[in-house]
Motif scaffolding. Structure first.
Motif, PDB file in Angstrom:
ATOM      1  N   ALA A 143      35.577  33.814  26.219  1.00 56.20           N
ATOM      2  CA  ALA A 143      36.323  34.191  27.561  1.00 56.20           C
ATOM      3  C   ALA A 143      36.035  33.223  27.592  1.00 56.20           C
ATOM      4  O   ALA A 143      35.376  32.014  27.992  1.00 56.20           O
ATOM      5  CB  ALA A 143      35.077  35.036  27.757  1.00 56.20           C
ATOM      6  N   ASP A 160      30.606  31.877  36.381  1.00 53.02           N
ATOM      7  CA  ASP A 160      32.406  31.470  36.416  1.00 53.02           C
ATOM      8  C   ASP A 160      31.963  30.217  37.129  1.00 53.02           C
ATOM      9  O   ASP A 160      32.648  29.806  38.285  1.00 53.02           O
ATOM     10  CB  ASP A 160      33.115  32.985  37.077  1.00 53.02           C
ATOM     11  N   ARG A 206      25.147  41.270  30.180  1.00 52.22           N
ATOM     12  CA  ARG A 206      25.745  41.639  31.418  1.00 52.22           C
ATOM     13  C   ARG A 206      24.768  42.842  32.057  1.00 52.22           C
ATOM     14  O   ARG A 206      24.612  42.973  32.788  1.00 52.22           O
ATOM     15  CB  ARG A 206      27.055  42.366  30.896  1.00 52.22           C
ATOM     16  N   LEU A 374      40.073  35.925  25.802  1.00 51.67           N
ATOM     17  CA  LEU A 374      39.218  37.321  27.261  1.00 51.67           C
ATOM     18  C   LEU A 374      39.278  35.618  28.831  1.00 51.67           C
ATOM     19  O   LEU A 374      39.441  35.321  28.315  1.00 51.67           O
ATOM     20  CB  LEU A 374      38.060  37.863  27.082  1.00 51.67           C
ATOM     21  N   THR A 375      39.819  36.563  29.983  1.00 51.37           N
ATOM     22  CA  THR A 375      39.157  35.884  31.077  1.00 51.37           C
ATOM     23  C   THR A 375      37.954  36.025  31.231  1.00 51.37           C
ATOM     24  O   THR A 375      37.103  37.387  30.953  1.00 51.37           O
ATOM     25  CB  THR A 375      39.760  36.014  32.560  1.00 51.37           C
ATOM     26  N   GLU A 377      36.890  37.405  33.745  1.00 51.24           N
ATOM     27  CA  GLU A 377      36.241  38.649  34.735  1.00 51.24           C
ATOM     28  C   GLU A 377      36.567  39.705  34.021  1.00 51.24           C
ATOM     29  O   GLU A 377      35.471  40.489  33.585  1.00 51.24           O
ATOM     30  CB  GLU A 377      38.061  38.823  36.074  1.00 51.24           C
ATOM     31  N   GLU A 378      37.633  40.028  32.700  1.00 49.58           N
ATOM     32  CA  GLU A 378      37.693  40.627  31.561  1.00 49.58           C
ATOM     33  C   GLU A 378      36.238  41.179  31.035  1.00 49.58           C
ATOM     34  O   GLU A 378      35.661  41.963  30.484  1.00 49.58           O
ATOM     35  CB  GLU A 378      39.080  40.419  30.753  1.00 49.58           C
ATOM     36  N   TRP A 379      35.485  39.214  30.857  1.00 46.04           N
ATOM     37  CA  TRP A 379      34.321  39.876  29.600  1.00 46.04           C
ATOM     38  C   TRP A 379      33.106  40.598  31.115  1.00 46.04           C
ATOM     39  O   TRP A 379      32.470  41.096  30.653  1.00 46.04           O
ATOM     40  CB  TRP A 379      33.944  37.989  29.584  1.00 46.04           C
ATOM     41  N   LYS A 381      33.335  42.959  33.389  1.00 49.92           N
ATOM     42  CA  LYS A 381      33.250  44.069  32.889  1.00 49.92           C
ATOM     43  C   LYS A 381      33.333  45.023  31.972  1.00 49.92           C
ATOM     44  O   LYS A 381      33.708  46.368  31.932  1.00 49.92           O
ATOM     45  CB  LYS A 381      35.314  44.116  33.228  1.00 49.92           C
ATOM     46  N   GLN A 383      34.673  43.952  28.327  1.00 48.74           N
ATOM     47  CA  GLN A 383      35.228  43.739  27.291  1.00 48.74           C
ATOM     48  C   GLN A 383      34.783  42.540  26.240  1.00 48.74           C
ATOM     49  O   GLN A 383      34.129  41.549  26.804  1.00 48.74           O
ATOM     50  CB  GLN A 383      36.908  43.564  27.505  1.00 48.74           C
ATOM     51  N   ASP A 384      34.345  42.765  25.061  1.00 48.23           N
ATOM     52  CA  ASP A 384      35.032  41.565  24.219  1.00 48.23           C
ATOM     53  C   ASP A 384      35.706  41.734  23.059  1.00 48.23           C
ATOM     54  O   ASP A 384      36.235  42.750  23.231  1.00 48.23           O
ATOM     55  CB  ASP A 384      33.207  42.658  23.352  1.00 48.23           C
TER      56      ASP A 384
END
Length: 461
Positions: A143, A160, A206, A374-375, A377-379, A381, A383-384
């Motif tokens: 990410a 971030d 997370r 991934l960005t 933000e995607e991680w 939220k 996502q993997d």
């Protein structure tokens, strides 16, 4: 059985080859700090070394090709106010490096192509949130702009970098004592930690939940280190009750007993593990001794096979490990280490002997490339994604657009006070500008008073 499996391995005859004197980096004053990090980080462009520095913390960044004697006045990265304890290059931008320090901050730096010509004092962003020294920094493997830091306040923060904000916190309720090591899983879904409370934990960062943990993977009191290896396994290094160094392999779903536990020797240095997922080889570098042992991990018993050991006369103060895309594939080089002596950094190439000059596909399967999957933000939220793989068949060539695209995200930390083109400044930016104006006005008033005082003194004379 074990011997037969090892004998059939193509990595059985891997040998270490130290670089010649003119290919080393001479006259570097390696840090004398007793912290158990590698003190060295490398990528296909640069080698970075934590050095002794007067009046604060600093590290040296050299272009990979600038070997030989290093000028004692060579410019350094010197923004920290206390010794630097750990450094890590961003896997998605070879010009960006993070550093953790005793001054309780994490700083992210941008190194210009070609290396430094002047001392670098201004980081791209300073990450403040720890209350004690920061001993571990580790970038998310897939990410973009996600960085983890662990401090002696027993807290892990996930940042971030693009916004300069801590987006996740694992507090001292998870780790009640000093954190010895942190490692991301290959897709960045989990982290694996070892702690002074003698526990190894698998954590979903997370959610902040401990997925699995093992109490006393090694019976000794010295520090344990843990890393993820292939197929849901972790590898730990530590000490037995009799102070013998050990390496153990564990299945994360069944942590009751190790899949393999081997005793190595009675040296006192902590073993730093480096795992290569492409070859399933793990390298163990003893801090303070002079050896690099390597083992092959297989999916069938006995799982952990000793291959060989590289030894030299001088002990190592630290060690850096080159990503696969920085190796010379035409020489069958499957790993390269950067060994720190007291005043020198020495590359050591790990090579598989082959007669052919052709590209050896079995040694170089597709490997992790420099693009993020991934960005941030995607991680965050949920996502993997595993790493985006590249072929090394024609050698590694960095993409031309890399700097601009990645730096835009990093630059947001630097440009927080600046309005977007055509937009209006944020309330935070306005507040900062007002504070700055007040300070300037106060300075002007002070100078005005001083001028009046000087004029009166002149007139009196």
């Amino acid at each position: 059985m074990s011997r037969q499996v090892v004998r059939s391995s193509k990595f059985r005859h891997v040998f270490g080859q130290p670089a010649k004197a003119d290919q080393c980096y001479e006259d570097v004053r390696v840090s004398q700090t007793t912290w158990d990090s590698g003190f060295c980080a490398v990528n296909p462009k640069f080698v970075a070394l934590i050095c002794e520095a007067s009046g604060g913390g600093a590290f040296l960044v050299l272009s990979l090709g600038k070997t030989g004697r290093v000028d004692k006045n060579a410019p350094m990265v010197c923004g920290h106010t206390a010794p630097v304890l750990d450094i890590a290059w961003c896997p998605h931008n070879d010009n960006v490096i993070a550093s953790g320090s005793e001054d309780c901050t994490v700083m992210v730096w941008e190194i210009p192509d070609g290396g430094l010509t002047l001392p670098l004092r201004e980081p791209v962003v300073t990450l403040e949130g720890h209350t004690k020294r920061v001993g571990i920094v580790a970038w998310h493997p897939t990410a973009q702009n996600v960085l983890l830091s662990a401090g002696c306040d027993n807290v892990i923060l996930v940042w971030d970098v693009g916004t300069g904000a801590a987006v996740l916190t694992l507090g001292s309720d998870v780790h009640p004592d000093t954190i010895y090591s942190v490692d991301w899983s290959r897709d960045g879904a989990l982290i694996c930690t070892s702690c002074r409370d003698k526990r190894v934990r698998i954590i979903e960062p997370r959610k902040g939940t401990v997925v699995a943990e093992k109490d006393r993977p090694h019976e000794g009191t010295r520090p344990v280190r843990a890393v993820f290896v292939s197929d849901g396994k972790i590898l730990t290094t530590g000490f037995s009750r009799m102070s013998e160094r050990q390496v153990a392999l564990w299945d994360t779903k069944h942590l009751e007993e190790p899949l393999s536990l081997q005793e190595l020797d009675t040296s006192s240095g902590v073993l730093l593990p480096f795992f290569d997922p492409d070859t399933n080889i793990v390298y163990l570098c003893g801090k303070g001794d002079s050896s690099i042992r390597y083992f092959e991990i297989t999916s069938e018993a006995p799982y952990l096979h000793y291959l060989s050991m590289f030894s030299s006369k001088e002990s190592q103060r630290g060690m850096g490990y080159m990503p696969k895309r920085g190796l010379e594939v035409n020489k069958c080089e499957i790993a390269r280490f950067y060994k720190l002596h007291e005043r020198r950094c020495e590359p050591i190439a790990m090579t598989v002997p082959r007669k052919s000059d052709l590209f050896q596909e079995d040694l170089y399967p597709p490997t992790a490339g420099p693009d993020a999957a991934l960005t941030a933000e995607e991680w965050l939220k949920g996502q993997d994604a595993g790493p985006l793989l590249i072929s090394l068949k024609d050698g590694y060539v960095p993409p031309k657009s890399r700097e601009l695209r990645v730096n835009r995200g990093l630059d947001t930390g630097r440009r927080k006070a600046a309005p977007e083109a055509g937009g209006t400044p944020s309330s935070d930016a306005i507040h900062r500008l007002e504070e700055e104006m007040k300070k300037l006005q106060a300075t002007v008033q002070e100078l005005h008073k001083r001028l009046e005082s000087l004029e009166e003194t002149v007139q009196a004379k």
